[in-house]
Design an enzyme around this catalytic site. Structure first.
Site, short mmCIF file in Angstrom:
data_model
loop_
_atom_site.label_atom_id
_atom_site.label_comp_id
_atom_site.label_asym_id
_atom_site.label_seq_id
_atom_site.Cartn_x
_atom_site.Cartn_y
_atom_site.Cartn_z
N HIS A 208 -18.78 -2.56 -29.96
CA HIS A 208 -18.09 -1.49 -29.23
C HIS A 208 -17.91 -1.75 -27.74
O HIS A 208 -17.40 -0.90 -27.02
CB HIS A 208 -18.82 -0.16 -29.41
CG HIS A 208 -20.15 -0.10 -28.71
ND1 HIS A 208 -21.30 -0.57 -29.28
CD2 HIS A 208 -20.49 0.35 -27.49
CE1 HIS A 208 -22.30 -0.39 -28.45
NE2 HIS A 208 -21.85 0.16 -27.35
C1 UD1 Z 1 -20.70 4.77 -24.31
C2 UD1 Z 1 -21.43 4.12 -23.13
C3 UD1 Z 1 -21.94 2.75 -23.55
C4 UD1 Z 1 -22.80 2.83 -24.79
C5 UD1 Z 1 -22.04 3.57 -25.90
C6 UD1 Z 1 -22.98 3.79 -27.05
C7 UD1 Z 1 -20.62 4.59 -20.85
C8 UD1 Z 1 -19.81 4.07 -19.73
N1 UD1 Z 1 -20.52 3.91 -22.01
O1 UD1 Z 1 -19.60 3.95 -24.62
O2 UD1 Z 1 -22.74 2.22 -22.50
O3 UD1 Z 1 -23.12 1.54 -25.22
O4 UD1 Z 1 -21.60 4.85 -25.40
O5 UD1 Z 1 -22.34 4.10 -28.23
O6 UD1 Z 1 -21.32 5.55 -20.71
N2 UD1 Z 1 -15.46 8.92 -29.18
C9 UD1 Z 1 -15.31 9.68 -30.31
N3 UD1 Z 1 -16.34 10.51 -30.65
C10 UD1 Z 1 -17.49 10.62 -29.92
C11 UD1 Z 1 -17.60 9.85 -28.78
C12 UD1 Z 1 -16.58 9.00 -28.42
O7 UD1 Z 1 -14.30 9.62 -31.00
O8 UD1 Z 1 -18.37 11.41 -30.30
C13 UD1 Z 1 -14.36 8.00 -28.83
C14 UD1 Z 1 -13.36 8.60 -27.85
O9 UD1 Z 1 -12.09 8.13 -28.18
C15 UD1 Z 1 -13.78 7.99 -26.54
C16 UD1 Z 1 -14.31 6.63 -26.94
O10 UD1 Z 1 -14.90 6.85 -28.21
O11 UD1 Z 1 -12.72 7.93 -25.63
C17 UD1 Z 1 -15.31 6.06 -25.98
O12 UD1 Z 1 -16.37 6.97 -25.73
P1 UD1 Z 1 -17.21 6.87 -24.34
O13 UD1 Z 1 -18.38 7.77 -24.39
O14 UD1 Z 1 -16.28 7.00 -23.20
O15 UD1 Z 1 -17.66 5.38 -24.33
P2 UD1 Z 1 -18.37 4.52 -25.44
O16 UD1 Z 1 -17.52 3.35 -25.74
O17 UD1 Z 1 -18.80 5.39 -26.56
N1 UDP Z 2 -27.16 3.12 -34.42
C1 UDP Z 2 -27.08 4.09 -35.41
N2 UDP Z 2 -26.00 4.08 -36.26
C2 UDP Z 2 -25.01 3.15 -36.17
C3 UDP Z 2 -25.10 2.17 -35.15
C4 UDP Z 2 -26.17 2.19 -34.28
O1 UDP Z 2 -27.97 4.93 -35.52
O2 UDP Z 2 -24.06 3.20 -36.97
C5 UDP Z 2 -28.30 3.14 -33.48
C6 UDP Z 2 -29.05 1.85 -33.30
O3 UDP Z 2 -30.08 1.71 -34.25
C7 UDP Z 2 -29.63 2.02 -31.90
C8 UDP Z 2 -28.55 2.81 -31.18
O4 UDP Z 2 -27.76 3.42 -32.19
O5 UDP Z 2 -30.82 2.80 -31.96
C9 UDP Z 2 -27.73 1.90 -30.31
O6 UDP Z 2 -26.61 2.58 -29.83
P1 UDP Z 2 -25.27 1.84 -29.41
O7 UDP Z 2 -25.19 0.49 -29.99
O8 UDP Z 2 -24.18 2.82 -29.69
O9 UDP Z 2 -25.42 1.79 -27.81
P2 UDP Z 2 -25.98 0.69 -26.80
O10 UDP Z 2 -27.39 0.43 -27.13
O11 UDP Z 2 -25.09 -0.50 -26.89
O12 UDP Z 2 -25.80 1.35 -25.47
#
Ligand code: UD1
Ligand code: UDP
Length: 365
Positions: A208
């Site tokens: 992601h």
């Molecule tokens: C965010 C964090 C990233 C983390 C990730 C974990 C920041 C800058 N980024 O990235 O560090 O690794 O979360 O998963 O804080 N969306 C949905 N449903 C949701 C949430 C998001 O559809 O519940 C979609 C939306 O289109 C949104 C996109 O995902 O625009 C990105 O979400 P966002 O929270 O901005 O960033 P992440 O890529 O999730």
């Molecule tokens: N995780 C989860 N379901 C999924 C993918 C990840 O529960 O389908 C958990 C994973 O075990 C870890 C956390 O989500 O505990 C990591 O989150 P993510 O990779 O979204 O964020 P990051 O660590 O890169 O910020």
């Protein structure tokens, strides 16, 4: 003795498994009144609600409902809404975890309201300032009053940035606390049967990071990797909403769905995902937290990034950094599946008790 009122901030998926053991430790300690504030940065059932249930956390005391947006929109909205909460609740301490926008936004607000800030998972640095998380880490650490560190590199980085030793505490890894606490329960999940698979019979994947999934070039490389790896072994891929949105907007979701031996799933709950990690032949990821969890589980992990802010997972653990390149990844996957696995050890203080140590530290400052 009056109790310390602590506001624990959660916003995005990786925050829930970090705050769950902290909230539990604060409640058990006796010195704290522990509250959970959810910014709503993540809001889907599968990116948020499921974790409250599975991690046995109470519903948040405050839900800000911020949602998605550009960095400035999201950060600004969180700051405005969280400031109101701080005015109203008058906490003694604000606790933030990790490196997401909610972490940075709430630490800035608290500091400007003269509320002490504790940052859990402080000191990690990828040295890649094109990552939004790196900016969040640097800003949060520079204004936090208590910096709780997960690995030795964090101590070194904070020292090099001139942060005074008195503020820094090496307490271990709260994400691993959740893993230790829920591993047995996760083992009882029916996910392997549901997917008609068995231990070691699949590669697990998550992707992601914007650098990998936000460009056409990155997504094309990812497709090539999936096409190659699935020719060696079944791949289970619970896909992050950001990544699925990109496949759809580049009109490649059909190509993705048609890859044989690829099981594409919606994001999974914590217990199902932990069970799948624990039994995987190999993990391929660009996640921050998954690098740590696979190191603890001693499952081979290929992280498709140029750098990691968690170098202990490479130095001591089972993690290896790889470019987003099908040929290189395919070669290493073949070796690993043939038994040429990197051996790893569990890093110091990743023992399931980090949150208890943090509660002890914060009760006495
Ligand atoms: C965010 C964090 C990233 C983390 C990730 C974990 C920041 C800058 N980024 O990235 O560090 O690794 O979360 O998963 O804080 N969306 C949905 N449903 C949701 C949430 C998001 O559809 O519940 C979609 C939306 O289109 C949104 C996109 O995902 O625009 C990105 O979400 P966002 O929270 O901005 O960033 P992440 O890529 O999730
Ligand atoms: N995780 C989860 N379901 C999924 C993918 C990840 O529960 O389908 C958990 C994973 O075990 C870890 C956390 O989500 O505990 C990591 O989150 P993510 O990779 O979204 O964020 P990051 O660590 O890169 O910020």
């Amino acid at each position: 003795m009056t109790s310390k009122k602590v506001l624990n901030v959660v916003g995005a998926r990786p925050n829930f498994m970090k705050v769950a053991p902290l909230h539990r430790a604060f409640c058990a300690h006796g010195a704290f009144q522990s509250m959970i504030v959810h910014t709503g940065q993540h809001y889907d059932e599968k990116m948020s609600d499921v974790f409250f249930r599975q991690l046995e956390m109470p519903q948040p005391d405050v839900y800000l409902g911020i949602g998605s947006g550009t960095h400035a929109q999201q950060t600004g909205k969180i700051m405005m809404a969280f400031e109101e909460v701080v005015f109203q609740e008058k906490p003694d301490l604000v606790l933030v975890v990790g490196d997401v926008n909610s972490t940075m936004a709430c630490s800035v607000v608290a500091t400007k309201c003269h509320i002490p800030v504790a940052h859990v998972e402080a000191g990690l640095r990828s040295r890649d300032r094109s990552m939004p998380e790196e900016i969040n880490r640097i800003l949060t650490d520079s204004i936090s009053d208590f910096l709780l560190v997960t690995e030795q590199s964090g101590l070194k980085n904070l020292k090099a940035e001139g942060i005074s030793d008195e503020k820094v505490f090496f307490t271990g890894n709260v994400m691993i606390d959740s893993l230790v606490h829920f591993r047995e329960k996760a083992a009882q999940s029916s996910i392997l049967q549901d997917l008609k698979t068995t231990p070691q019979d699949y590669v697990l994947m998550t992707m992601h990071r914007p650098v990998n999934v936000d460009t056409k070039d990155g997504l094309l490389r990812l497709l090539e990797i999936l096409e190659h790896v699935t020719s060696l072994k079944r791949v289970v891929f619970p896909i992050h909403p950001r990544t699925m949105n990109r496949f759809e907007s580049f009109q490649w979701s059909e190509r993705l769905r048609q890859i044989p031996q690829l099981t594409l799933l919606e994001p999974l709950g914590y217990l199902e995902f932990l069970c799948l990690m624990d039994n995987a032949a190999l993990m391929i990821t660009d996640s921050g937290g998954v690098q740590e969890e696979t190191t603890y589980l001693q499952v081979p992990c290929l992280t498709l990034r140029e750098s990691t802010e968690r170098p202990i997972t490479v130095d001591l653990g089972t993690n290896e950094l790889m470019p987003l390149d099908a040929k290189t990844v395919n070669q290493r996957v073949t070796e690993i599946l043939n038994g040429n696995r990197k051996q790893g050890a569990i890093p110091p203080l990743w023992d399931g008790n980090a949150a208890i140590r943090i509660a002890d530290v914060l009760a006495n400052v």
